[in-house]
Design a protein around this motif. Structure first.
Motif, mmCIF file in Angstrom:
data_model
loop_
_atom_site.group_PDB
_atom_site.id
_atom_site.type_symbol
_atom_site.label_atom_id
_atom_site.label_comp_id
_atom_site.label_asym_id
_atom_site.label_seq_id
_atom_site.Cartn_x
_atom_site.Cartn_y
_atom_site.Cartn_z
ATOM 1 N N HIS A 85 41.855 53.583 34.467
ATOM 2 C CA HIS A 85 41.391 52.932 35.576
ATOM 3 C C HIS A 85 40.649 51.643 35.293
ATOM 4 C CE1 HIS A 85 38.825 52.509 39.398
ATOM 5 N NE2 HIS A 85 40.135 52.110 39.781
ATOM 6 N N ARG A 86 39.657 51.714 34.284
ATOM 7 C CA ARG A 86 38.969 50.549 34.072
ATOM 8 C C ARG A 86 39.979 49.556 33.342
ATOM 9 N NH1 ARG A 86 33.939 50.430 35.298
ATOM 10 N NH2 ARG A 86 33.364 48.967 33.874
ATOM 11 N N ASP A 87 40.931 49.835 32.570
ATOM 12 C CA ASP A 87 42.064 48.875 32.232
ATOM 13 C C ASP A 87 42.409 48.303 33.324
ATOM 14 O OD1 ASP A 87 41.044 49.294 29.553
ATOM 15 O OD2 ASP A 87 42.718 50.586 28.994
ATOM 16 N N LEU A 88 43.059 49.076 34.135
ATOM 17 C CA LEU A 88 43.833 48.522 35.478
ATOM 18 C C LEU A 88 42.758 47.730 36.362
ATOM 19 C CD1 LEU A 88 46.367 48.585 37.302
ATOM 20 C CD2 LEU A 88 45.602 50.404 38.434
ATOM 21 N N MET A 89 41.559 47.895 36.499
ATOM 22 C CA MET A 89 40.571 46.946 37.067
ATOM 23 C C MET A 89 40.660 45.695 36.761
ATOM 24 S SD MET A 89 37.435 49.299 38.716
ATOM 25 C CE MET A 89 36.709 49.446 37.143
ATOM 26 N N GLY A 90 40.417 45.579 35.529
ATOM 27 C CA GLY A 90 40.175 44.202 34.597
ATOM 28 C C GLY A 90 38.925 43.885 34.595
ATOM 29 N N ALA A 91 38.451 42.746 34.105
ATOM 30 C CA ALA A 91 37.205 42.281 34.015
ATOM 31 C C ALA A 91 36.259 42.267 35.275
ATOM 32 C CB ALA A 91 37.139 40.885 33.370
ATOM 33 N N THR A 92 34.864 42.320 35.177
ATOM 34 C CA THR A 92 34.147 42.476 36.399
ATOM 35 C C THR A 92 34.458 41.066 37.222
ATOM 36 O OG1 THR A 92 32.701 43.670 35.544
ATOM 37 C CG2 THR A 92 31.973 42.470 37.438
ATOM 38 N N ASP A 93 34.601 39.716 36.360
ATOM 39 C CA ASP A 93 34.574 38.475 37.065
ATOM 40 C C ASP A 93 36.321 38.326 37.161
ATOM 41 O OD1 ASP A 93 35.060 35.719 37.670
ATOM 42 O OD2 ASP A 93 33.511 35.242 36.181
ATOM 43 N N PRO A 94 36.670 38.369 38.278
ATOM 44 C CA PRO A 94 38.251 38.065 38.619
ATOM 45 C C PRO A 94 38.787 36.890 37.861
ATOM 46 C CG PRO A 94 37.269 38.789 40.824
ATOM 47 C CD PRO A 94 36.166 38.380 39.440
ATOM 48 N N ALA A 95 38.106 35.678 37.724
ATOM 49 C CA ALA A 95 38.434 34.588 36.796
ATOM 50 C C ALA A 95 38.697 34.829 35.281
ATOM 51 C CB ALA A 95 37.352 33.382 37.155
ATOM 52 N N TYR A 106 43.429 40.719 43.423
ATOM 53 C CA TYR A 106 42.763 40.807 44.833
ATOM 54 C C TYR A 106 41.368 40.527 44.769
ATOM 55 C CZ TYR A 106 46.943 43.738 45.001
ATOM 56 O OH TYR A 106 48.334 44.204 45.157
ATOM 57 N N GLY A 107 40.677 40.155 43.551
ATOM 58 C CA GLY A 107 39.277 40.012 43.482
ATOM 59 C C GLY A 107 39.114 38.127 44.037
ATOM 60 N N THR A 108 37.911 38.039 44.305
ATOM 61 C CA THR A 108 37.524 36.604 44.665
ATOM 62 C C THR A 108 36.695 35.829 43.754
ATOM 63 O OG1 THR A 108 38.041 37.168 47.094
ATOM 64 C CG2 THR A 108 36.710 34.772 46.452
ATOM 65 N N ASN A 109 35.495 36.700 43.406
ATOM 66 C CA ASN A 109 34.366 36.076 42.336
ATOM 67 C C ASN A 109 33.863 37.380 41.943
ATOM 68 O OD1 ASN A 109 32.473 37.039 44.229
ATOM 69 N ND2 ASN A 109 32.731 35.271 45.334
ATOM 70 N N ILE A 110 32.825 37.305 41.008
ATOM 71 C CA ILE A 110 32.162 38.584 40.420
ATOM 72 C C ILE A 110 31.423 39.454 41.124
ATOM 73 C CG2 ILE A 110 29.866 37.095 40.190
ATOM 74 C CD1 ILE A 110 30.106 38.284 37.046
ATOM 75 N N GLU A 111 31.356 38.904 42.430
ATOM 76 C CA GLU A 111 30.600 39.960 43.665
ATOM 77 C C GLU A 111 31.683 40.639 44.300
ATOM 78 O OE1 GLU A 111 27.612 39.406 46.861
ATOM 79 O OE2 GLU A 111 26.743 39.456 44.899
ATOM 80 N N TYR A 112 32.691 39.682 44.813
ATOM 81 C CA TYR A 112 33.553 40.060 45.726
ATOM 82 C C TYR A 112 35.054 40.418 44.743
ATOM 83 C CZ TYR A 112 30.960 38.346 49.648
ATOM 84 O OH TYR A 112 30.119 38.202 50.517
#
Length: 140
Positions: A85-95, A106-112
């Motif tokens: 799951h951690r690998d599938l999520m990716g880094a905390t910052d979508p960028a 699906y993420g917008t930024n480090i918080e969203y």
């Protein structure tokens, strides 16, 4: 080794109507939902869940965000579920997340950043118990 982990589809992803898409990604990598609930966290419930971050400068904005709209909380079961799951999520910052990961998609930024996942066995146990207390969950 089959194990359980907690996943949260955060308010930003719920608002984008991508709940089914995200669950489909889980299933495609062999993570099976064994418990699901949609809920709207109160600010105090979000603060309790993220208490480990209480001293961090982002605590208030994180808990405000997590209580800003509905979330979908899931328990996922599978071989090496936490790492998968951690690998599938990716880094905390979508960028900075790898292409094709949930946060990149699906993420917008480090918080969203669309999703949350347990970072280890002890955390998973606490987080699952926080949202699904007393449930007898079955690993597959």
């Amino acid at each position: 080794m089959s194990e359980l982990t907690l996943a949260i589809i955060k308010p930003d992803a719920v608002k984008k109507h991508v709940i089914g898409d995200i669950i489909s990604h889980y299933e495609k990598v062999g993570l099976q939902p064994v418990a699901i609930r949609m809920m709207h966290l109160s600010k105090s419930a979000a603060q309790g869940f993220y208490a480990v971050h209480k001293a961090r400068p982002f605590f208030d904005s994180l808990t405000t965000f997590m209580s800003s709209g509905p979330v979908v909380v899931l328990v996922l079961s599978g071989e090496n579920a936490i790492k998968k799951h951690r690998d599938l999520m990716g880094a905390t910052d979508p960028a900075k997340a790898d292409k094709g990961t949930l946060r990149a998609l699906y993420g917008t930024n480090i918080e969203y950043n669309a999703v949350h996942g347990s970072d280890g066995p002890d955390t998973a146990q606490f987080e699952i118990g926080y949202f699904f207390p007393g449930m007898d969950l079955v690993t597959r």
